[in-house]
Design an enzyme around this catalytic site. Structure first.
Site, PDB file in Angstrom:
ATOM      1  N   HIS A 135       0.832  -1.212   0.000  1.00 26.38           N
ATOM      2  CA  HIS A 135       0.000   0.000   0.000  1.00 26.38           C
ATOM      3  C   HIS A 135       0.861   1.254   0.000  1.00 26.38           C
ATOM      4  O   HIS A 135       2.045   1.210   0.344  1.00 26.38           O
ATOM      5  CB  HIS A 135      -0.898   0.018   1.238  1.00 26.38           C
ATOM      6  CG  HIS A 135      -0.106   0.140   2.504  1.00 26.38           C
ATOM      7  ND1 HIS A 135       0.411   1.354   2.957  1.00 26.38           N
ATOM      8  CD2 HIS A 135       0.304  -0.794   3.378  1.00 26.38           C
ATOM      9  CE1 HIS A 135       1.101   1.135   4.062  1.00 26.38           C
ATOM     10  NE2 HIS A 135       1.048  -0.147   4.338  1.00 26.38           N
ATOM     11  N   HIS A 170       1.540  -5.291   2.789  1.00 32.36           N
ATOM     12  CA  HIS A 170       2.476  -4.327   3.353  1.00 32.36           C
ATOM     13  C   HIS A 170       3.889  -4.687   2.911  1.00 32.36           C
ATOM     14  O   HIS A 170       4.117  -5.743   2.322  1.00 32.36           O
ATOM     15  CB  HIS A 170       2.353  -4.344   4.878  1.00 32.36           C
ATOM     16  CG  HIS A 170       0.955  -4.114   5.358  1.00 32.36           C
ATOM     17  ND1 HIS A 170       0.490  -2.872   5.731  1.00 32.36           N
ATOM     18  CD2 HIS A 170      -0.091  -4.968   5.507  1.00 32.36           C
ATOM     19  CE1 HIS A 170      -0.782  -2.971   6.082  1.00 32.36           C
ATOM     20  NE2 HIS A 170      -1.162  -4.225   5.959  1.00 32.36           N
ATOM     21  N   GLU A 173       1.193  -6.025   8.366  1.00 33.30           N
ATOM     22  CA  GLU A 173       2.589  -5.605   8.374  1.00 33.30           C
ATOM     23  C   GLU A 173       3.292  -6.314   9.540  1.00 33.30           C
ATOM     24  O   GLU A 173       2.663  -6.773  10.504  1.00 33.30           O
ATOM     25  CB  GLU A 173       2.654  -4.079   8.519  1.00 33.30           C
ATOM     26  CG  GLU A 173       4.040  -3.471   8.583  1.00 33.30           C
ATOM     27  CD  GLU A 173       4.960  -3.897   7.439  1.00 33.30           C
ATOM     28  OE1 GLU A 173       5.232  -5.112   7.333  1.00 33.30           O
ATOM     29  OE2 GLU A 173       5.440  -3.029   6.693  1.00 33.30           O
ATOM     30  N   ARG A 231      -5.287   0.574   5.933  1.00 35.86           N
ATOM     31  CA  ARG A 231      -4.570   1.119   4.775  1.00 35.86           C
ATOM     32  C   ARG A 231      -4.441   0.114   3.632  1.00 35.86           C
ATOM     33  O   ARG A 231      -4.420   0.499   2.461  1.00 35.86           O
ATOM     34  CB  ARG A 231      -3.207   1.694   5.174  1.00 35.86           C
ATOM     35  CG  ARG A 231      -2.257   0.746   5.916  1.00 35.86           C
ATOM     36  CD  ARG A 231      -1.153   1.543   6.610  1.00 35.86           C
ATOM     37  NE  ARG A 231      -0.079   0.740   7.170  1.00 35.86           N
ATOM     38  CZ  ARG A 231      -0.019   0.262   8.404  1.00 35.86           C
ATOM     39  NH1 ARG A 231      -1.024   0.479   9.248  1.00 35.86           N
ATOM     40  NH2 ARG A 231       1.024  -0.445   8.822  1.00 35.86           N
TER      41      ARG A 231
END
Lengths: 259, 259
Positions: A11, A188, A89, A62
């Protein structure tokens, strides 16, 4: 021989990227630049006529918003999106929220690089006294996971990321790829890297040097055993991609007046 | 005795509602006013501490974007969203894209009211020569439905809507409700009406008079057999809701100079 294609991406920017802080499991939003990156990514995929059957994201907003913006550009908002913490992440433990430059000044660039870029070095775990601890662990999304709350990570190395990601890849994503579905993984930096390490058979030493630019679709072609046929490719303008890679690599380097 | 709660809503307007055109299966986007309506809806649901799991929408982007905006307000983007043509708006056949006032002038208020508000009167079917035919049926989303493309509707009455919605309700949504999940359905005027008719056992004659305002959460309490315990309720400021209902009802009325 290439049999399947997989698209993954990291992202775009959130507010903390600009401040050079480890965002990790804090649920930061994309900033307007990050949203723009996602839309551009969608436009590129649209120009290449991608039709996705299924999208996988982490439970961090996100990665989900990135997926939504891409689907909107494609006119494919109706494609199912599945979210799992196993694509989150990397958990940066006690380093969450800290500014990378300050950490580099305190601990040295090399220690920070080790924490960020080694395969099996784990940062110190996050503790209840950490300013973001409760914001993370009180959130309902971690109470409805496939893993009890107290067994969720408090800190991770890249190796740990792959260990929690792999069962999800094997049980949920791989079968979809094998059934011929066109999959998008909106994830991520570190969860994407971990997956690439596994699929491309990248060594523990070499993975340190792999940098993924933000908001750039990454194409991986796989054989019938879901092993990569050749290295991953970045789709788009190659010069812009190299600049984006450098931008990510520069994060964490100390800005010295004498440079 | 109320055992389960279900929240449904009708998405806000798109550009065509302002022009008083039947949008139906054309995949119009929400305009900015209606995006705000969705956000307000989300804020209301947040204030009432709703935690959804999962969300159902149609495959028309305006219902999906409404759901996304609500989930964003709630901070629940990771909640699973499932989209199906079974929840799509009523298919208005040959009337799609036509201005309601013009149709009223051509066919009379009563015929239009019958088409819009009767239970089993079907408008004329859409034909290949219709300006929106190919835009609708060439879209990939209809090629990956559970139903072959040539068996998808070319026109529907409200009765037809319920007939294609009910198997989906029984197979996919009802089991989630019965397992005590809190469901949000982001749908359309007629698909919401059809489902309310079924759950509240509203007669064919009375359903004509039920109007769902846009962007207002509708709560339905259900017993252990998923029958409604009492009539549906609109959540929010009741005066504003009545004004919203009236606005929807006024669509289709001819503006005459002698009024």
């Amino acid at each position: 021989m290439s049999k399947y294609k997989l698209i993954m991406l990291r992202h775009g920017e959130g507010a903390w990227n600009k401040e050079n802080r480890f965002c990790s499991w804090v649920d930061q939003k994309l900033n307007s630049e990050g949203m723009e990156e996602a839309r551009n990514c969608g436009k590129q995929l649209k120009a290449l006529n991608f039709e996705f059957d299924l999208v996988f994201t982490s439970v961090l907003n996100r990665s989900i918003h990135t997926a939504w913006l891409i689907l909107e550009e494609l006119g494919q908002e109706w494609v199912p999106v599945e979210s799992s913490w196993r694509l989150n992440e990397r958990h940066y433990g006690a380093l969450i929220g800290l500014n990378r430059e300050q950490m580099a000044l305190n601990h040295g660039e090399e220690q920070v690089r080790l924490w960020r870029r080694s395969y099996s070095v784990t940062p110190p775990p996050i503790e209840e006294s950490h300013p973001y601890y409760h914001e993370i662990y009180n959130d309902r999304r971690y109470k409805v996971c496939d893993t009890p709350l107290d067994q969720l990570p408090r800190s991770e190395s890249l190796k740990d990321v792959l260990e929690r990601l792999l069962p999800y890849w094997n049980e949920r994503i791989a079968p979809e790829v094998l059934s011929g579905k066109t999959i998008l993984i909106s994830a991520h930096g570190n969860s994407s890297r971990a997956l690439l390490k596994h699929l491309e058979g990248i060594s523990d030493e070499d993975i340190i040097n792999i940098t993924l630019p933000t908001g750039v679709p990454i194409l991986l072609e796989l054989d019938e055993n879901l092993h990569a046929v050749g290295p991953h490719q970045f789709l788009g303008n190659q010069e812009a991609i190299q600049a984006a890679i450098k931008k990510v690599e520069d994060q964490g380097k100390v800005k010295r007046a004498d440079k | 005795m109320s055992k389960y709660k279900l929240i449904m809503l009708r998405h806000g307007e798109g550009a065509w509602d302002k022009e008083n055109c039947f949008c139906s299966w054309v995949d119009q986007k929400l305009n900015s006013e209606r995006m705000e309506e969705a956000q307000n809806c989300g804020q209301q649901l947040k204030a009432l501490n709703f935690e959804f799991d999962p969300v159902f929408t149609s495959i028309l982007n305006r219902s999906i974007l409404t759901a996304w905006l609500i989930l964003e307000e709630l901070g629940q983007e990771q909640v699973s969203v499932e989209s199906s043509w079974h929840l799509s708006e009523c298919h208005y056949g040959a009337l799609i894209g036509l201005n309601r006032e013009q149709i009223v002038l051509n066919h009379g208020k009563e015929q239009v009211r019958l088409w819009r508000k009767s239970y089993n009167v079907t408008p004329p079917p859409i034909k290949e020569s219709h300006p929106y035919y190919h835009e609708i049926y060439n879209d990939w989303r209809y090629k990956v439905c559970a139903i072959p493309l040539d068996q998808l509707p070319r026109s529907e009455s409200l009765k037809d809507v319920l007939e294609r919605l009910l198997p989906y309700w029984n197979k996919r949504i009802a089991p989630e409700v019965l397992s005590s999940k809190t469901i949000l359905m982001s749908a359309h005027g007629n698909s919401s009406q059809a489902l309310l008719k079924h759950l509240e056992v509203i007669s064919d004659e009375d359903i004509i008079n039920i109007t769902c305002p846009t962007g207002v959460p509708i709560i339905l309490e259900l017993d252990e057999n998923l029958h409604a315990v009492g009539p549906h309720q609109f959540l929010g400021n009741q005066e504003a809701i009545q004004a919203a209902i009236k606005k929807v009802e006024d669509q289709g009325k001819v503006k005459c100079n002698d009024k």
